[in-house]
Design an enzyme around this catalytic site. Structure first.
Site, PDB file in Angstrom:
ATOM      1  N   GLU A 177       1.490   5.982   4.101  1.00 19.83           N
ATOM      2  CA  GLU A 177       1.773   4.691   4.764  1.00 19.83           C
ATOM      3  C   GLU A 177       1.306   4.693   6.275  1.00 19.83           C
ATOM      4  OE1 GLU A 177       5.645   3.078   3.361  1.00 19.83           O
ATOM      5  OE2 GLU A 177       5.489   1.582   4.928  1.00 19.83           O
ATOM      6  N   ASP A 221      11.940   0.917  -3.107  1.00 17.00           N
ATOM      7  CA  ASP A 221      13.348   0.763  -2.302  1.00 17.00           C
ATOM      8  C   ASP A 221      12.993  -0.290  -1.501  1.00 17.00           C
ATOM      9  OD1 ASP A 221      11.980   2.154  -0.532  1.00 17.00           O
ATOM     10  OD2 ASP A 221      13.635   3.840  -0.264  1.00 17.00           O
ATOM     11  N   SER A 222      11.917  -0.725  -1.398  1.00 17.18           N
ATOM     12  CA  SER A 222      11.681  -2.103  -0.698  1.00 17.18           C
ATOM     13  C   SER A 222      12.468  -3.499  -1.234  1.00 17.18           C
ATOM     14  CB  SER A 222      10.304  -2.467  -0.570  1.00 17.18           C
ATOM     15  OG  SER A 222       9.444  -2.320  -1.689  1.00 17.18           O
ATOM     16  N   LYS A 247       9.534   8.605  -7.121  1.00 16.57           N
ATOM     17  CA  LYS A 247       8.699   8.834  -5.759  1.00 16.57           C
ATOM     18  C   LYS A 247       9.978   9.148  -4.762  1.00 16.57           C
ATOM     19  CE  LYS A 247       6.959   5.354  -3.212  1.00 16.57           C
ATOM     20  NZ  LYS A 247       7.817   5.416  -1.945  1.00 16.57           N
ATOM     21  N   GLU A 263      10.649  10.490  -0.360  1.00 18.42           N
ATOM     22  CA  GLU A 263      10.025  10.491   1.158  1.00 18.42           C
ATOM     23  C   GLU A 263      10.029  11.948   1.672  1.00 18.42           C
ATOM     24  OE1 GLU A 263      11.323   7.028   3.518  1.00 18.42           O
ATOM     25  OE2 GLU A 263      10.736   5.536   1.919  1.00 18.42           O
ATOM     26  N   ASP A 289      11.463   4.734  -6.824  1.00 14.11           N
ATOM     27  CA  ASP A 289      11.642   5.175  -5.571  1.00 14.11           C
ATOM     28  C   ASP A 289      13.211   5.780  -5.867  1.00 14.11           C
ATOM     29  OD1 ASP A 289      10.017   5.220  -3.767  1.00 14.11           O
ATOM     30  OD2 ASP A 289      10.523   3.229  -2.995  1.00 14.11           O
TER      31      ASP A 289
HETATM   32  O1  KIV Z   1       9.283   0.975  -1.337  1.00  9.06           O
HETATM   33  C1  KIV Z   1       8.035   0.790  -1.232  1.00  9.06           C
HETATM   34  O2  KIV Z   1       7.899  -0.645  -1.703  1.00  9.06           O
HETATM   35  C2  KIV Z   1       7.103   1.534  -1.071  1.00  9.06           C
HETATM   36  C3  KIV Z   1       5.744   1.136  -0.789  1.00  9.06           C
HETATM   37  C4  KIV Z   1       5.754   0.493   0.454  1.00  9.06           C
HETATM   38  C5  KIV Z   1       4.931   2.091  -0.804  1.00  9.06           C
HETATM   39  O3  KIV Z   1       7.673   2.838  -0.780  1.00  9.06           O
END
Ligand code: KIV
Length: 274
Positions: A192, A54-55, A123, A125, A93
């Protein structure tokens, strides 16, 4: 820089392949990807895991945090990456707001990602607060990766992007959560921005692979945001980041040259036209 040959051993990377890598002490390589063209290159290079993170909210859409990106937008990015990939395991994510409500909402979001994007795994969190959702998603057949330490979707709770779990209480809570995620059935965990000693402790205690970003060298693998690692961004300079290219400067110079060639009528020349 030496290049390892062993990372081509698996024809296709599965969650089981990652576990086998941990068991035999082979480090796992993971990068983010958000589009077809870049994912093609990273997969051809032999990356083990591609994370549609989600980056994307930062590096693709220009938002200040990861919070605004939507499930539909994540599915668009994930589908583009999936179309490129021949070998890597693709993890996607679950974005903020698509799973925190309850485990049914989490399951529905995970199913949309698997069905509409063709992803291999998801994934999310968090620790004990997401364990029910993790179990429910896994029971539907979807592999889940956990994410502890600095969890950017909670940035407004933390207040800053500084190193997490430096104090004993938070460190112990993180270790407890890592065990809970493993027991819930996660196939791997991302840690992280935590102290290296804590990263090593979690990796040593857990059977499943622990992949770090700013979690030191004692974990089972490393992940970086592709734009940071290639130097497409120039403002983001955390200590844990190693830049392998300076693409910002290279693209800037190439673009200036192109502009100059167009203005001066150098481009196109005789052989570049019909
Ligand atoms: O969204 C992302 O890029 C991440 C990484 C920082 C692990 O979750």
């Amino acid at each position: 820089m030496s290049v390892h040959k062993e990372n081509k051993e698996f024809k296709k990377i599965t969650t089981h392949a990652l576990l086998a890598m941990k068991q035999r002490g082979e480090k796992i390589s993971m990068l983010t990807a958000y589009d077809f063209s870049m994912a093609t290159i990273l997969d051809d290079a032999g990356i083990d895991v591609l994370l549609v993170g989600d980056s994307a909210s930062h590096v693709m859409a220009g938002h200040e945090t990861t919070l605004p990106i939507t499930l539909d937008q994540m599915i668009y990015h994930a589908a583009s990456v999936i179309r490129a990939v021949k070998r890597s395991l693709v993890v996607v994510d679950l974005p903020f707001g698509s799973y925190q409500g309850n485990s049914k909402e989490a399951l529905n979001s995970a199913i949309r990602i698997m069905k509409e994007a063709g992803a291999h795994s998801i994934k999310l969190e968090g620790g004990e607060e997401v364990v029910d959702s993790v179990k429910r998603i896994i029971s539907s057949g979807v592999p889940v990766m956990g994410h502890l330490g600095l969890t950017p979707q909670s940035i407004y709770k933390f207040g800053t992007y500084t190193v997490r779990a430096k104090e004993d209480e938070e460190a112990e809570q993180l270790v407890k959560n890592a065990h809970l995620l493993q027991e819930a059935g996660c196939f791997a965990i991302v840690l992280e921005k935590i102290p290296a000693a804590l990263g090593k402790r979690v990796a040593d205690e857990l059977k499943i692979p622990v992949i770090g970003i700013g979690a030191g060298g004692g974990v089972d693998g490393q992940v970086l945001v592709m734009h940071d690692m290639l130097g497409i961004n120039k403002e983001f300079n955390p200590r844990f980041l190693r830049r392998y290219l300076n693409m910002y400067e290279q693209i800037l110079e190439a673009t200036k040259q192109y502009i100059s060639d167009v203005k001066s009528r150098d481009f196109p020349n005789e052989s570049e036209q019909y």
